[in-house]
Design a protein around this motif. Structure first.
Motif, mmCIF file in Angstrom:
data_model
loop_
_atom_site.group_PDB
_atom_site.id
_atom_site.type_symbol
_atom_site.label_atom_id
_atom_site.label_comp_id
_atom_site.label_asym_id
_atom_site.label_seq_id
_atom_site.Cartn_x
_atom_site.Cartn_y
_atom_site.Cartn_z
ATOM 1 N N UNK A 88 -25.935 56.629 23.021
ATOM 2 C CA UNK A 88 -26.454 56.670 21.968
ATOM 3 C C UNK A 88 -25.449 56.468 21.215
ATOM 4 N N UNK A 89 -24.553 55.278 20.359
ATOM 5 C CA UNK A 89 -22.947 54.469 20.144
ATOM 6 C C UNK A 89 -23.659 54.442 18.565
ATOM 7 N N UNK A 90 -22.563 55.343 17.761
ATOM 8 C CA UNK A 90 -23.600 55.185 16.360
ATOM 9 C C UNK A 90 -21.882 54.579 15.522
ATOM 10 N N UNK A 91 -22.023 53.354 15.626
ATOM 11 C CA UNK A 91 -21.017 52.741 15.287
ATOM 12 C C UNK A 91 -21.593 53.135 13.624
ATOM 13 N N UNK A 92 -20.803 53.944 12.788
ATOM 14 C CA UNK A 92 -21.185 54.312 11.695
ATOM 15 C C UNK A 92 -20.588 52.838 10.572
ATOM 16 N N UNK A 93 -19.820 51.748 10.504
ATOM 17 C CA UNK A 93 -20.175 50.817 9.476
ATOM 18 C C UNK A 93 -19.724 49.466 10.214
ATOM 19 N N UNK A 94 -21.062 48.774 9.741
ATOM 20 C CA UNK A 94 -21.137 47.841 10.399
ATOM 21 C C UNK A 94 -20.897 46.632 9.044
ATOM 22 N N UNK A 95 -20.531 45.527 9.176
ATOM 23 C CA UNK A 95 -20.589 44.205 7.965
ATOM 24 C C UNK A 95 -20.927 42.554 8.012
ATOM 25 N N UNK A 96 -21.220 42.548 7.184
ATOM 26 C CA UNK A 96 -21.494 40.632 7.750
ATOM 27 C C UNK A 96 -21.285 40.530 5.672
#
Length: 401
Positions: free
Chosen positions: A184-192
């Motif tokens: 599991x890759x937990x990308x803690x910050x994603x945005x748009x």
């Protein structure tokens, strides 16, 4: 025997780091109660090892003693073997192997705090607040959370599927799911950007690099004609306390962020915002739900009670305690120990209570997607475009900015 006593004494010494337990009888009697101490515990285990009808390995007796200690504590404190300790450190850095669920004991039931995004648990439709009733068709004892955790970790370690029977809130029917562990890759910050002017940031957890990633993202929007920000901490089970404090500080120019209290000196702290902040004039919406816990609640409460953000969604989970990872002296083991509790800027203890949003919205209360055409115009991402709570946040910003 000498080797065993030395080994066990090391384990006990490790357990005493940050933890002092006095064992005494709970009933007041006129009869003198014998003093319970470590030599007596070692003597008991040694006697069992020597004379019990069945041979029990030393490791089993030591594990049983450790389990007994942690069964007397809260559900967030537990003993971590070297592998479990490594898993937690990897999760804080953004990657681990497992099922992707955070669990705790709530109302005497083993409860899903939140599934991690893009995890086997999330793909199976597990929801925050689901109660685990059975594991591999065997009923579980909520009083033995450590046993449930070990069973789940055993399946993860050996790459075995696990079958869970869950009871959903407000339902008596069981939901059965089978999970197979994966990386599991937990990308803690994603945005748009929504509608070209509203920044949407999803915070999945609070990891080592969360503040850095947040700052990098905000800097990309600095020169744009922004109308508002949406911080989404729904289904975020928490993570590192310092990261939640630093992210709150990005948006606050003054005021208390959080207070922590415990028995030892370093557990007592008050954290205040520094004068420097970013996007000081933009309205901020924070999205929360019953899967928002711990560090997520610290961020949400700090922005809400300092009048810096409006909270939209559902009442949060209500985890108001602080845990620390304390390494033992041998074998790379560690203790995950509750060392204190925290209160919000206004002094509220939200443990088992949660945070109430300013605007309470449940999915069931929202209208159908066809009645909200603006959603499809806001984002190319299907999951965001169909999110009714995000739509409400966008509408609020458009109306109030």
């Amino acid at each position: 025997m000498i080797k065993f006593i030395r080994y066990f004494a090391c384990v006990i010494l490790g357990l005493t780091l940050g933890l002092s337990i006095t064992l005494s009888g709970t009933e007041h009697t006129a009869q003198h109660q014998p003093k319970l101490n470590y030599p007596l515990l070692i003597d008991v285990i040694s006697t069992i090892e020597s004379y019990y009808i069945d041979k029990i390995p030393q490791e089993t007796l030591i594990q049983a003693a450790i389990d007994g200690v942690f069964n007397s504590l809260d559900s967030y404190s537990n003993f971590l073997d070297a592998e479990a300790f490594s898993d937690i450190k990897n999760a804080n850095s953004g990657e681990y192997f497992g099922f992707g669920i955070e669990i705790a004991t709530e109302e005497d039931q083993v409860t899903i705090v939140s599934p991690f995004p893009h995890s086997p648990a999330a793909a199976a439709g597990i929801l925050p607040g689901d109660k685990i009733i059975k594991v591999n068709d065997q009923a579980i004892d909520p009083r033995q959370l450590d046993k449930v955790l070990r069973q789940i970790k055993h399946h993860s370690k050996h790459n075995l599927a696990i079958h869970l029977s869950l009871r959903r809130q407000n339902s008596e029917n069981l939901v059965n799911v089978t999970l197979k562990p994966s990386i599991i890759d937990v990308n803690s910050v994603s945005a748009t950007l929504l509608d070209g002017s509203i920044g949407y940031i999803k915070l999945s957890s609070f990891q080592d690099d969360s503040t850095r990633d947040m700052v990098n993202q905000l800097n990309q929007w600095q020169d744009l004609p922004m109308r508002g920000l949406i911080l989404d901490v729904r289904n975020n089970p928490g993570g590192l306390l310092d990261q939640a404090i630093k992210i709150a500080d990005l948006f606050l120019a003054k005021g208390r962020i959080v207070s922590t209290r415990g028995r030892f000196f370093d557990a007592n702290s008050d954290y205040f915002a520094s004068p420097k902040n970013i996007f000081s004039k933009l309205p901020i919406i924070v999205l929360i739900n019953k899967g928002s816990a711990s560090a997520s609640e610290i961020l949400a409460a700090a922005l809400q009670e300092n009048q810096r953000a409006i909270l939209i969604g559902e009442k949060s989970f209500g985890k108001g305690t602080v845990q620390s990872l304390i390494p033992t002296l041998i074998d790379g083991h560690a203790i995950k120990l509750t060392i204190g509790h925290y209160t919000t800027p206004k002094g509220r203890d939200i443990n088992t209570i949660g945070i109430e949003p300013d605007i309470n919205i449940t999915t069931d209360a929202m209208t159908e997607i066809k009645s909200m055409p603006i959603i499809a115009e806001l984002s190319p991402h299907d999951d965001i475009a169909q999110d009714r709570v995000i739509y409400s946040a966008v509408t609020w910003i458009k109306t109030n900015s």
